[in-house]
Scaffold this motif. Structure first.
Motif, mmCIF file in Angstrom:
data_model
loop_
_atom_site.group_PDB
_atom_site.id
_atom_site.type_symbol
_atom_site.label_atom_id
_atom_site.label_comp_id
_atom_site.label_asym_id
_atom_site.label_seq_id
_atom_site.Cartn_x
_atom_site.Cartn_y
_atom_site.Cartn_z
ATOM 1 N N LEU A 6 35.943 27.662 3.725
ATOM 2 C CA LEU A 6 36.572 27.388 5.014
ATOM 3 C C LEU A 6 37.261 26.028 4.957
ATOM 4 C CD1 LEU A 6 33.532 28.483 7.172
ATOM 5 C CD2 LEU A 6 35.661 29.747 6.934
ATOM 6 N N THR A 8 39.673 23.738 7.577
ATOM 7 C CA THR A 8 40.253 23.685 8.921
ATOM 8 C C THR A 8 40.506 22.245 9.360
ATOM 9 O OG1 THR A 8 38.260 23.373 10.294
ATOM 10 C CG2 THR A 8 38.680 25.614 9.526
ATOM 11 N N ASP A 9 41.125 22.130 10.524
ATOM 12 C CA ASP A 9 41.283 20.824 11.181
ATOM 13 C C ASP A 9 40.406 20.767 12.441
ATOM 14 O OD1 ASP A 9 42.694 22.647 12.722
ATOM 15 O OD2 ASP A 9 44.521 21.453 12.862
ATOM 16 N N PHE A 10 39.302 21.512 12.450
ATOM 17 C CA PHE A 10 38.472 21.656 13.656
ATOM 18 C C PHE A 10 37.533 20.483 13.898
ATOM 19 C CE2 PHE A 10 38.377 26.613 13.390
ATOM 20 C CZ PHE A 10 39.732 26.642 13.666
ATOM 21 N N VAL A 17 33.609 25.740 13.767
ATOM 22 C CA VAL A 17 33.377 26.201 12.397
ATOM 23 C C VAL A 17 32.161 27.118 12.369
ATOM 24 C CG1 VAL A 17 32.749 25.472 10.073
ATOM 25 C CG2 VAL A 17 34.411 24.121 11.400
ATOM 26 N N HIS A 38 36.785 20.126 7.041
ATOM 27 C CA HIS A 38 37.137 20.413 8.430
ATOM 28 C C HIS A 38 37.735 19.183 9.082
ATOM 29 C CE1 HIS A 38 35.409 24.260 7.862
ATOM 30 N NE2 HIS A 38 34.297 23.721 7.437
ATOM 31 N N VAL A 68 42.363 27.503 8.309
ATOM 32 C CA VAL A 68 42.805 27.572 9.705
ATOM 33 C C VAL A 68 43.291 26.206 10.171
ATOM 34 C CG1 VAL A 68 42.317 28.475 11.987
ATOM 35 C CG2 VAL A 68 41.011 29.332 10.024
ATOM 36 N N VAL A 69 44.512 25.901 9.797
ATOM 37 C CA VAL A 69 45.260 24.777 10.373
ATOM 38 C C VAL A 69 46.470 25.468 10.952
ATOM 39 C CG1 VAL A 69 46.451 22.604 9.915
ATOM 40 C CG2 VAL A 69 44.346 23.188 8.669
ATOM 41 N N ASP A 70 46.501 25.595 12.258
ATOM 42 C CA ASP A 70 47.238 26.707 12.863
ATOM 43 C C ASP A 70 47.903 26.332 14.183
ATOM 44 O OD1 ASP A 70 48.102 29.293 13.242
ATOM 45 O OD2 ASP A 70 46.160 30.065 13.901
ATOM 46 N N GLY A 91 44.749 33.323 6.244
ATOM 47 C CA GLY A 91 45.149 32.242 7.144
ATOM 48 C C GLY A 91 46.484 32.522 7.795
ATOM 49 N N GLY A 132 41.072 31.720 14.250
ATOM 50 C CA GLY A 132 40.099 31.443 13.186
ATOM 51 C C GLY A 132 38.845 32.279 13.359
#
Lengths: 264, 264, 264
Positions: A6, A8-10, A17, A38, A68-70, A91, A132
């Motif tokens: 995984l 992401t930018d979360f 996450v 993340h 998931v950078v979305d 993704g 995501g």
């Protein structure tokens, strides 16, 4: 045991996450889940693309990388899946795969893409702001569980890509730019060891400072000194021994990096 | 393979989460461990309650959620275990379970509580300041290993709960409040999509700003614009496209959020 | 299922931890990977040594602790492996193992060291700046897969160690120092409960403040009060109830902590 990563930018505070992991483990119990990062800067697709390209090659065959950078979530941008050599990508179609894709192409490995347009592989309810959890995690889990990539959606070929700026050959050597600042404050440039093979670097100019020559590793200079060396991903990096070059130089991604080659 | 989640305010620096994981894997080898969050603000029980309620429903049947946000550690506050529908909770009796409990009650699923008062399921030595490691982790591990919840302690019913403030119906629509600011700076309110179903929102007022109508997703407006939309957990959220609404509005949990409904 | 822990100063942004995990899972699929911490302050070997010693004892027999806080990477400092009682250590020979080693010696358990000097257990290409990925991760993975420690390198005995400063017995009690500031702002000293057993602490002096006596746990005093108590690792700690003692006292690792013992 299937392996899903995984990226992401979360951030790690809000449980988003974890929601994705819960969804995956509901569909594909026992899946091994590995976090790549993340802490990508919010909406920073090039940064995620770089981190993905730097880490994916170290993972086993069959690994499913879920990115998931979305920023385009819920708009017309397509959710996609890809087989990239012996690994998989799930993704958004926003270029985040570009740098890994280039590596796979250079290795002449097989590549295929699908548009993840089969809702039977999504969660029953899909939010407009969190694909995501609702699309990417379930699709990755179905892959992990044994679905073929081609079952998850229609084959496509026209995905979005961006190119990392290449360093320019100049009369003195190379002009490149800063592509990443890491946790330690090491500055990574797009000038690669391949550019410098068999050549002698006389100096590196960056953010108004000049560094004489290159070292093999940090410990060759004293604490606090600015050094240029070959980083662990084959890029020319600039560091401060036991310190932060990014802070010392006030460096920003996109700043110029100039390498002077000894002509003798 | 049993699944234990961990939700704490311990942060990720000191190894306290790792100590809990070591304890669990000692008792129940092979347990799958998933972090929900360890970045809950110190001692912030309502924040942990919200994150738990938002993530737990995505986890598989049998999941054991271990929550350690525990300002009362070592005092008279009880360590408790709960079965909530087909999942389990282990943690302090301080209300952190309130929001998840409300959801389970709305679904009319089975609920049971025990006071974790059987030291044979704890570590032999119990510190007064780290029940996460010494009581909660071992109890969760014993559950994972097959002990019944009722073995871990005496049945109780009078646990501590708090209620999330509900939005008020007003002559113009709803007055609610901010309940969470996420990593991206999205502002989450306690006004839910159920309140707004079939109605037309004319404007949202928050922190002295007014937003006209709602959008479906971020990408419908330009970068930097303030938008109101339905978040991924069914709450009305306020965001800045590719930016931070929390920072732009200087928002704080508890601030008013007013939704104006078009009466036509 | 073998268990490998990871303890580094890499932070969680750049994917370096993930690269190590990918390498491990390539060599030893199915290995259970647990993060101890990746937020050790950059190059802070004593901090890593402390966190390792505080967490390792809670892990099962056979656990392989991989520690990469490694300012000497690429220099003459040796990569080493150790068997410490029933667990293993893989990391640089820079003293990071010192505190755990002392505990193992006190328990009179078996100890052995090897110099990880067999390149057949490394990645084929070894960078000068990332031995975590190229030497330590693969060596840990080979151990997990069943290689004996003695296969990974030549036996050595002269490893680098440092000693944690011990508190001094004074005419009024003990003078020690601050050894850690945790996520909550709790201040940990090197004065241990063993020093105070059977004695009555009349006051604790730290950073110019005096605290009367000790409490059993945080909840015995009001929010915001400064308290001294026995921490979860047996050290005397100073805390602010629901607040940060480190911030309130502007405390720094190395500052004096004085404990006054009641002579009556």
């Amino acid at each position: 045991m299937p392996l899903i990563t995984l990226l992401t930018d979360f951030g790690l505070k809000d449980g988003n996450v974890a929601a994705m992991k819960g969804v995956i483990l509901n569909i594909a119990p026992g899946t091994h889940l590995i976090d790549i990062s993340h802490n990508i800067s919010p909406q920073n697709i090039p940064e995620a693309a770089l981190i993905l390209a730097r880490t994916a090659p170290f993972f086993p065959s069959g690994t499913i990388h879920t990115v998931v950078v979305d920023p385009g979530v819920g708009t017309g941008r397509r959710p996609i899946g890809a087989s990239l050599g012996d690994q998989f990508f799930i993704g958004p179609d926003n270029g985040v795969i570009s740098m890994l894709l280039k590596k796979i192409e250079e290795l002449e490995q097989n590549i295929a893409f699908v548009h993840l347009n089969k809702p039977e592989f999504w969660l029953p309810q899909v939010s407009n702001v969190f694909h995501g959890r609702d699309i990417f995690a379930p699709c990755a889990a179905h892959l992990a569980r044994g679905a073929g990539l081609e079952q998850l959606g229609e084959t496509i070929t026209d995905i979005i890509r961006f190119a990392l700026p290449e360093p320019e050959l100049t009369n003195y050597g190379y002009q490149g730019e800063i592509i990443h600042l890491d946790h330690f404050g090491n500055i990574s440039s797009n000038i690669r060891i391949e550019h410098l093979q068999g050549k002698k670097v006389s100096k590196v100019r960056i953010c108004g400072k000049e560094i004489n020559g290159m070292v093999r590793t940090f410990g060759e200079r004293n604490q606090g000194e600015l050094v240029a060396l070959c980083g662990s991903t084959g890029n020319l990096i600039v560091s401060v021994v036991n310190g932060s070059a990014a802070r010392k130089l006030n460096a920003v991604v996109g700043d110029n990096v100039e390498v002077f080659i000894n002509k003798d």
